[in-house]
Design an enzyme around this catalytic site. Structure first.
Site, PDB file in Angstrom:
ATOM      1  N   TYR A 108      81.449  56.992  18.151  1.00 16.46           N
ATOM      2  CA  TYR A 108      81.650  57.834  19.332  1.00 16.46           C
ATOM      3  C   TYR A 108      83.113  58.291  19.401  1.00 16.46           C
ATOM      4  CZ  TYR A 108      77.335  56.890  22.045  1.00 16.46           C
ATOM      5  OH  TYR A 108      76.053  56.838  22.521  1.00 16.46           O
ATOM      6  N   GLU A 134      78.752  52.819  27.827  1.00 16.07           N
ATOM      7  CA  GLU A 134      79.324  51.846  28.771  1.00 16.07           C
ATOM      8  C   GLU A 134      80.843  52.033  28.871  1.00 16.07           C
ATOM      9  OE1 GLU A 134      75.761  51.489  27.869  1.00 16.07           O
ATOM     10  OE2 GLU A 134      76.792  50.352  26.316  1.00 16.07           O
ATOM     11  N   GLU A 175      71.828  61.468  24.640  1.00 14.08           N
ATOM     12  CA  GLU A 175      70.735  61.067  25.532  1.00 14.08           C
ATOM     13  C   GLU A 175      70.635  62.002  26.736  1.00 14.08           C
ATOM     14  OE1 GLU A 175      70.443  56.300  24.668  1.00 14.08           O
ATOM     15  OE2 GLU A 175      71.872  56.934  26.189  1.00 14.08           O
ATOM     16  N   GLU A 222      69.832  54.481  17.742  1.00 14.83           N
ATOM     17  CA  GLU A 222      70.400  53.314  18.430  1.00 14.83           C
ATOM     18  C   GLU A 222      69.348  52.209  18.429  1.00 14.83           C
ATOM     19  OE1 GLU A 222      71.989  53.914  22.323  1.00 14.83           O
ATOM     20  OE2 GLU A 222      73.430  55.449  21.710  1.00 14.83           O
TER      21      GLU A 222
END
Length: 630
Positions: free
Chosen positions: A75, A121, A180, A260
């Site tokens: 990421y 997160e 997502e 994932e």
């Protein structure tokens, strides 16, 4: 399953097609990826360079390679690189090109996930808080202000990325668009089309662009777009065949991909520590690889939410993610191999040749022992030092975003409007404390108010007494429909029948000060004034860990301390909250310690320090002790 059977199952992708140039593509006829014209199955693991100290990047990548992976998934958090609008940071810990270079040297291909939203997160899902300057902005949509900011960022980022594409001689084989998106309320195809155009413009027509979504029809309907290869994500609680059957409905031809595959899970403060059985992980991995699927394990190395970078969830209430991002991953927070890693490696070797030799061992750890801290002063008495620019005056309270102070802490100060001889309720009627408020009157600590949990507390005092409300940003929501997560006092505070107004608002620049050596180097005389009894209330404590000739990883335990933040040698290790749990220790990378000079420890305790004022450096972590909410 035997290697022979696995290869038989994978037979659709056996016949090679030779290519003269480097290429990476999708073969829709044989349902597989092609690398240089040859069928290719990736076995990948996620690692976040923003959660691992730069000095350990090579170590973690080498361990991933020796585990049998042929790729990593990465990421890029936008807010990690553009904290201030228009100011781009790609040096030191943020040098993503150096990270890509190390992966390339190690022999690992890269699946890049540049967002602009990443979830992970991570604070606000990687989106910069300055996007909230416009109170009407619709994030992750075709909102014009949002699209302009995204376009400006991607023009910078994707220009850096393009030379690292596989077909350009680099190691990036595919690039994810958004993240997502089907789980977000907007379902804005114009937004996805804009991103597709943007990515194609900067990266070219040949790169494989893909999407990742949860394994439901709704998520795949809103998260997919023609021209972006649709993949899914799921964990050990999902039926593999059913999951890939759903992917096939949206992507009839091409490789099966789990982008994932969850090897573990995240922790929130106050929740039970998450864990996933290694045998369940290894069995499902074998099932997917036997089907010819390409799989990325999320996470393979979790790392740490240093500083203020943790995110939060909001379902029935606000729940902040803990500092450790260990994730029960195959490599621990400190980068150590686990039994889960060995079980995974045993599966991978049935499907591809893995490097010869043992997995590199765990790094050495040191139990340095106890250090006693001294009180520097209470926050209310340190404001001249912590907020040298002075306060902003405002009739109504201003948010962190309005103050352009996006992370950490702000102190709101006003005067009691009348005598309060009896306990009088201080109320946040609109649940407007984001996220925790530490309340004092004339420097005497009164207690805590907390978003969704404690909206009322009692206060006593006299007219004209000084009311201080120190507000902590506990991390912006990173998933779902509440990512427009403003911080600070978002509405009026009411004291009895009085609406509190006429605020002095102090932005606390504590990180800048500590990184410059305060309080050890630039110790200031603390102005005299009322003191909280004992160790109650927000205060700064300081001490030194004496050198012993070794700078090894260690774990800091704050037994008896309540809640706060820790810095060592100017590095913000993150939040501690042993009273809430489950995490009890903070990871201290040996790379930030000095083996030859004293190591400075600074603690901001927000509620109540123990009388012993000691902290303990241990040689092992403690992440799984949940206590009753206090």
């Amino acid at each position: 399953m035997s290697a022979a059977r696995a290869l038989a199952v994978f037979s659709l992708c056996l016949a090679p097609v030779w290519a003269a140039e480097r290429s990476f593509s999708i073969d829709p006829e044989r349902n597989c990826f092609l690398r240089d014209g040859k069928p290719f199955q990736y076995i990948s693991g996620s690692i976040h360079y923003s959660r691992v100290p730069r000095s350990y990047w090579r170590d973690r990548l080498n361990k991933m390679y020796m585990s049998g992976l042929n790729a990593i998934q990465v990421y890029i958090p936008w807010n990690f690189h553009e904290q201030v609008q228009g100011v781009y940071e790609f040096e030191g810990e943020r040098d993503v090109e150096y990270f890509l270079s190390l992966a390339n040297q190690t022999g690992l291909l890269v699946i890049l996930r540049p967002g602009p939203y990443i979830c992970a997160e991570w604070e606000m899902g990687g989106l910069p808080a300055w996007l909230l300057h416009n109170p009407n902005v619709i994030l992750r949509s075709a909102d014009s202000d949002y699209l302009q900011a995204v376009s400006n960022w991607m023009a910078v980022l994707l220009t850096k990325v393009r030379p690292w594409l596989y077909q350009n001689g680099g190691n990036i084989i595919s690039v994810q668009v958004e993240n997502e998106y089907g789980s977000y309320f907007a379902c804005d195809y114009n937004y996805l089309r804009h991103l597709r155009t943007l990515f194609r413009f900067f990266l070219g027509e040949d790169v494989v662009l893909f999407t990742t979504d949860g394994n439901t029809d709704k998520e795949l309907i809103c998260g997919t777009l023609e021209g972006l290869y649709a993949t899914v994500d799921f964990g050990t609680d999902t039926n593999v065949t059913a999951a890939f059957r759903r992917q096939r409905r949206f992507e009839p031809k091409g490789p099966l991909v789990n982008s994932e595959f969850y090897t573990g899970w995240l922790d929130h403060w106050g929740d039970k520590h998450a864990a996933v059985d290694p045998q369940k992980v290894s069995r499902m991995l074998e099932d997917m690889l036997s089907m010819g699927a390409s799989v990325n394990m999320y996470m393979f190395e979790g790392g740490t939410n240093f500083g203020y970078w943790n995110g939060a969830d909001y379902d029935s209430r606000f729940r902040s993610v803990v500092t450790s991002y260990d994730y029960d991953a195959p490599l621990s927070e400190a980068g150590d191999p686990t039994d889960k890693l060995l079980a995974i490696r045993d599966v991978i070797k049935n499907f591809r040749d893995i490097p010869v030799g043992p997995i590199p061992p765990a790094s050495p750890k040191m139990a340095y022992g106890f250090v006693t801290l001294k009180k520097v002063g209470e926050i209310s008495g340190l404001l001249d030092t912590l907020s040298p620019q002075g306060p902003v005056q405002s009739h109504h309270a201003l948010t962190f975003e309005e103050m352009k102070h996006y992370y950490g802490f702000m102190l709101y100060r006003t005067l009691l409007p009348r005598n309060l001889p009896e306990p009088t309720p201080l109320i946040s009627p609109m649940n407007g404390i984001h996220d925790r408020a530490y309340v004092s009157v004339n420097g005497v600590y009164q207690g805590v108010m907390e978003r969704d949990v404690v909206l009322v507390m009692n206060v006593t005092g006299r007219a004209g007494d000084q009311l201080d409300v120190l507000v902590e940003n506990m991390g912006r929501v990173n998933f779902g429909n509440k990512i427009n997560d403003y911080k600070g006092l978002l509405g009026n505070l009411i004291l009895g029948n009085d609406v509190l107004t006429d605020w002095l608002i102090f932005s606390l620049d504590i990180d800048v000060l500590i990184s410059a050596g305060w309080p050890q180097v630039r110790w200031m005389d603390v102005p005299s004034g009322p003191k909280s009894e004992g160790g109650r209330g927000p205060a700064v404590y300081s001490g030194t860990l004496q050198p012993n000739g070794l700078a090894w990883d260690t774990f800091l335990k704050l037994t008896g301390w309540t809640k706060g933040q820790v810095w060592i040698n100017g590095v913000n290790l993150g939040r501690y909250w042993p009273q809430r749990g489950p995490q009890q220790t903070l990871y201290v990378p040996g790379s930030i310690l000095s083996p030859t000079v004293p190591n400075n420890i600074t603690v901001l305790e927000l509620e109540n320090a123990p009388e012993h004022r000691r902290v303990l450096f241990m040689d092992r972590p403690q992440l799984d002790n949940t206590r009753t909410r206090s």
